[in-house]
Write a protein that holds these residues in place. Structure first.
Motif, short mmCIF file in Angstrom:
data_model
loop_
_atom_site.label_atom_id
_atom_site.label_comp_id
_atom_site.label_asym_id
_atom_site.label_seq_id
_atom_site.Cartn_x
_atom_site.Cartn_y
_atom_site.Cartn_z
N ALA A 126 10.43 146.72 -68.00
CA ALA A 126 11.13 145.94 -66.98
C ALA A 126 11.93 144.82 -67.61
CB ALA A 126 10.13 145.38 -65.97
N GLY A 127 11.34 144.17 -68.62
CA GLY A 127 12.06 143.11 -69.32
C GLY A 127 13.30 143.62 -70.02
N ILE A 128 13.19 144.78 -70.65
CA ILE A 128 14.33 145.37 -71.35
C ILE A 128 15.42 145.78 -70.36
CG2 ILE A 128 15.07 147.32 -72.77
CD1 ILE A 128 12.28 147.24 -74.07
N ILE A 129 15.01 146.38 -69.24
CA ILE A 129 15.99 146.76 -68.21
C ILE A 129 16.69 145.53 -67.66
CG2 ILE A 129 16.29 147.78 -65.92
CD1 ILE A 129 13.98 149.68 -66.55
N GLY A 130 15.91 144.47 -67.39
CA GLY A 130 16.50 143.25 -66.84
C GLY A 130 17.50 142.62 -67.78
N ALA A 131 17.17 142.58 -69.07
CA ALA A 131 18.11 142.05 -70.06
C ALA A 131 19.36 142.91 -70.13
CB ALA A 131 17.43 141.98 -71.43
N SER A 132 19.20 144.22 -69.97
CA SER A 132 20.35 145.13 -70.00
C SER A 132 21.21 144.96 -68.75
CB SER A 132 19.86 146.58 -70.11
OG SER A 132 19.14 146.78 -71.31
N PHE A 133 20.57 144.76 -67.59
CA PHE A 133 21.32 144.47 -66.36
C PHE A 133 22.23 143.26 -66.57
CE2 PHE A 133 18.30 146.23 -62.79
CZ PHE A 133 18.60 147.51 -63.19
N ALA A 134 21.66 142.20 -67.13
CA ALA A 134 22.43 140.96 -67.34
C ALA A 134 23.59 141.21 -68.27
CB ALA A 134 21.52 139.86 -67.89
N ALA A 135 23.35 141.89 -69.38
CA ALA A 135 24.40 142.15 -70.35
C ALA A 135 25.50 143.02 -69.75
CB ALA A 135 23.81 142.82 -71.59
N MET A 136 25.13 143.99 -68.93
CA MET A 136 26.14 144.81 -68.25
C MET A 136 27.00 143.94 -67.34
SD MET A 136 23.96 148.28 -67.40
CE MET A 136 25.31 149.05 -66.48
N GLY A 137 26.37 142.96 -66.70
CA GLY A 137 27.13 142.03 -65.86
C GLY A 137 28.12 141.21 -66.66
N PHE A 138 27.72 140.77 -67.85
CA PHE A 138 28.64 140.03 -68.71
C PHE A 138 29.84 140.89 -69.11
CE2 PHE A 138 24.66 137.63 -70.24
CZ PHE A 138 24.80 136.68 -69.24
N LEU A 139 29.57 142.17 -69.42
CA LEU A 139 30.67 143.07 -69.76
C LEU A 139 31.54 143.35 -68.53
CD1 LEU A 139 32.12 144.85 -71.81
CD2 LEU A 139 30.55 146.71 -71.19
N GLY A 140 30.91 143.49 -67.35
CA GLY A 140 31.68 143.71 -66.13
C GLY A 140 32.63 142.56 -65.86
N HIS A 141 32.16 141.34 -66.10
CA HIS A 141 33.00 140.15 -65.96
C HIS A 141 34.21 140.26 -66.89
CE1 HIS A 141 33.79 136.08 -67.79
NE2 HIS A 141 34.03 135.79 -66.53
N GLU A 142 33.97 140.71 -68.10
CA GLU A 142 35.03 140.87 -69.09
C GLU A 142 36.01 141.97 -68.68
OE1 GLU A 142 35.09 142.03 -73.83
OE2 GLU A 142 33.38 140.90 -73.03
N ILE A 143 35.48 143.09 -68.22
CA ILE A 143 36.32 144.22 -67.81
C ILE A 143 37.24 143.82 -66.68
CG2 ILE A 143 36.27 146.48 -66.69
CD1 ILE A 143 33.65 147.03 -68.24
N LEU A 144 36.70 143.12 -65.67
CA LEU A 144 37.49 142.80 -64.48
C LEU A 144 38.48 141.67 -64.71
CD1 LEU A 144 34.78 143.35 -61.74
CD2 LEU A 144 36.71 144.81 -62.31
N HIS A 145 38.43 141.05 -65.87
CA HIS A 145 39.50 140.13 -66.27
C HIS A 145 40.62 140.89 -67.00
CE1 HIS A 145 38.62 136.02 -65.15
NE2 HIS A 145 37.35 136.18 -65.49
N GLY A 146 40.44 142.19 -67.18
CA GLY A 146 41.47 143.00 -67.81
C GLY A 146 41.52 142.90 -69.32
N THR A 147 40.42 142.47 -69.95
CA THR A 147 40.44 142.30 -71.40
C THR A 147 39.92 143.52 -72.16
OG1 THR A 147 38.22 141.34 -71.58
CG2 THR A 147 40.03 139.83 -71.06
N VAL A 148 39.46 144.53 -71.41
CA VAL A 148 38.93 145.74 -72.03
C VAL A 148 39.88 146.91 -71.84
CG1 VAL A 148 36.99 147.37 -72.08
CG2 VAL A 148 36.57 144.92 -71.72
N VAL A 149 40.30 147.13 -70.60
CA VAL A 149 41.31 148.14 -70.28
C VAL A 149 42.28 147.53 -69.27
CG1 VAL A 149 39.83 150.14 -70.75
CG2 VAL A 149 39.87 149.13 -68.46
N LYS A 150 43.50 147.99 -69.27
CA LYS A 150 44.51 147.43 -68.37
C LYS A 150 44.77 148.30 -67.14
CE LYS A 150 45.72 143.61 -70.49
NZ LYS A 150 45.50 142.29 -69.85
N THR A 151 44.56 149.61 -67.24
CA THR A 151 44.81 150.49 -66.11
C THR A 151 43.94 150.08 -64.92
OG1 THR A 151 45.27 152.29 -67.66
CG2 THR A 151 44.87 152.89 -65.36
N ALA A 152 44.57 149.80 -63.78
CA ALA A 152 43.87 149.18 -62.66
C ALA A 152 42.69 150.01 -62.15
CB ALA A 152 44.86 148.91 -61.52
#
Length: 349
Positions: free
Chosen positions: A61-87
């Motif tokens: 559960a701890g590992i999954i929770g830490a992974s959830f958080a990290a995925m959220g950090f990447l999602g934040h990055e993706i939706l700022h358009g810094t990973v891919v540009k295609t809408a």
């Protein structure tokens, strides 16, 4: 607060020192997200298919929770358009990354990109800004909360970090759904309902006890990790009439390996200056900021920032102070009396 400048003012002075290549998307960041996704799926399968000892369930559960958080950090990055540009691809990948936190890409871009970033720490326009004393007086729930003794309030404030992102996300849905074009509202609604439907489906698949370890406890952990960063991003800074990231944002410092795991989310002042730049390059931006405006830049160890949050209230008084209505004690904010080195918090009574 004098001599405030907009984020564009700072960016215009740093950009000439930066290579244009730094503003290109970095799709290789997706490999980290893919790794976290595999970890989450493996955790679900382990809990779902095997009757493990409670110790192993808690560990997973701890590992999954830490992974959830990290995925959220990447999602934040993706939706700022810094990973891919295609809408469409940006929105799809952002939806997958934010799926554990049940936040849709359209809502996030409206709430975070358009409103929080443009109006950071504006007492009326920033959806993430904490209330001032005037709003506290008008809110009966907050008045009850702030009658609690300071230590007890701080304890419950820290415990509530484990649910704050989820609760605030639901609040933002009801706050902003009416602002979307009627043609787009069904998509916003669907992006909110689908994640929750999948988690309810998981509940029926593996049963309530295993679901606690597979999703509910990990969600609490993810909330706490994410909100620990978000709380230190701005809540020690003053409210500002001008969106000045060096005044209203804080960069926290964490061990390098934590920055790797969390996609450099700790570099928050840098992010507010260049939200369309991959966080991969923020250490370079930090060097330029500290060289050009060392006296204005705020950074603090994560542990010290969390301690400062514990020792200060979350109600603003005249923008650049925090006030404890219970004892009417006032505390400084960063740049206005909160001393990062001497660890002094109280300003006056």
């Amino acid at each position: 607060m004098k001599d405030l400048h907009s984020f564009g003012w700072y960016a215009a002075r740093i950009t000439p020192h930066l290579s244009k290549n730094l503003f290109k998307p970095v799709p290789a960041r997706l490999w980290g997200g893919f790794a976290y996704l595999l970890v989450v799926v493996a955790g679900f399968m382990g809990i779902g298919y095997f009757d493990l000892h409670i110790v192993f369930n808690i560990l997973i559960a701890g590992i999954i929770g830490a992974s959830f958080a990290a995925m959220g950090f990447l999602g934040h990055e993706i939706l700022h358009g810094t990973v891919v540009k295609t809408a469409w691809l940006r929105n799809f990948l952002g939806a997958v990354a934010f799926w554990p936190l049940s936040t849709g890409p359209r809502l996030w871009r409206k709430w975070h990109n358009m409103n929080h970033h443009v109006n950071t720490q504006h007492e009326e326009k920033d959806p993430d800004a904490w209330p001032n004393l005037e709003k506290l007086v008008q809110n009966s729930f907050l008045r009850v909360i702030y009658r609690m003794p300071f230590g007890l309030r701080a304890f419950f404030g820290f415990v509530s970090l484990s649910i704050q992102f989820t609760m605030h996300g639901l609040k933002m849905f009801f706050e902003y759904i009416k602002d979307f074009n009627p043609r787009n509202r069904p998509a916003v609604l669907l992006q909110t309902i689908l994640p929750w439907s999948s988690w309810i489906g998981l509940l029926f698949w593996i049963g309530p006890v295993k679901w606690l370890f597979a999703f509910f406890i990990p969600l609490l952990i993810a909330n706490f990790i994410v909100m620990s960063y978000i709380s230190t991003n701005h809540r020690l800074n003053p409210l500002t009439p001008v969106n000045d990231p060096l005044a209203n944002s804080l960069t926290v410092t964490v061990p390098k390996w934590v920055d790797v795991l969390h996609f450099n989310f700790s570099y928050h002042t840098e992010h507010h200056l260049f939200p369309s730049m991959s966080p991969k390059h923020y250490p370079l931006v930090k060097q330029h900021i500290k060289k050009m405006w060392p006296e204005r830049y705020h950074e603090m160890k994560m542990s010290k920032a969390m301690k400062a949050l514990w020792n200060t209230p979350r109600v603003y008084f005249k923008d650049n102070e925090l006030i404890d209505p219970y004892k009417e004690a006032r505390f400084g904010t960063l740049g206005n009396g909160l001393d990062k080195e001497k660890k002094t918090y109280k300003k006056s009574v």
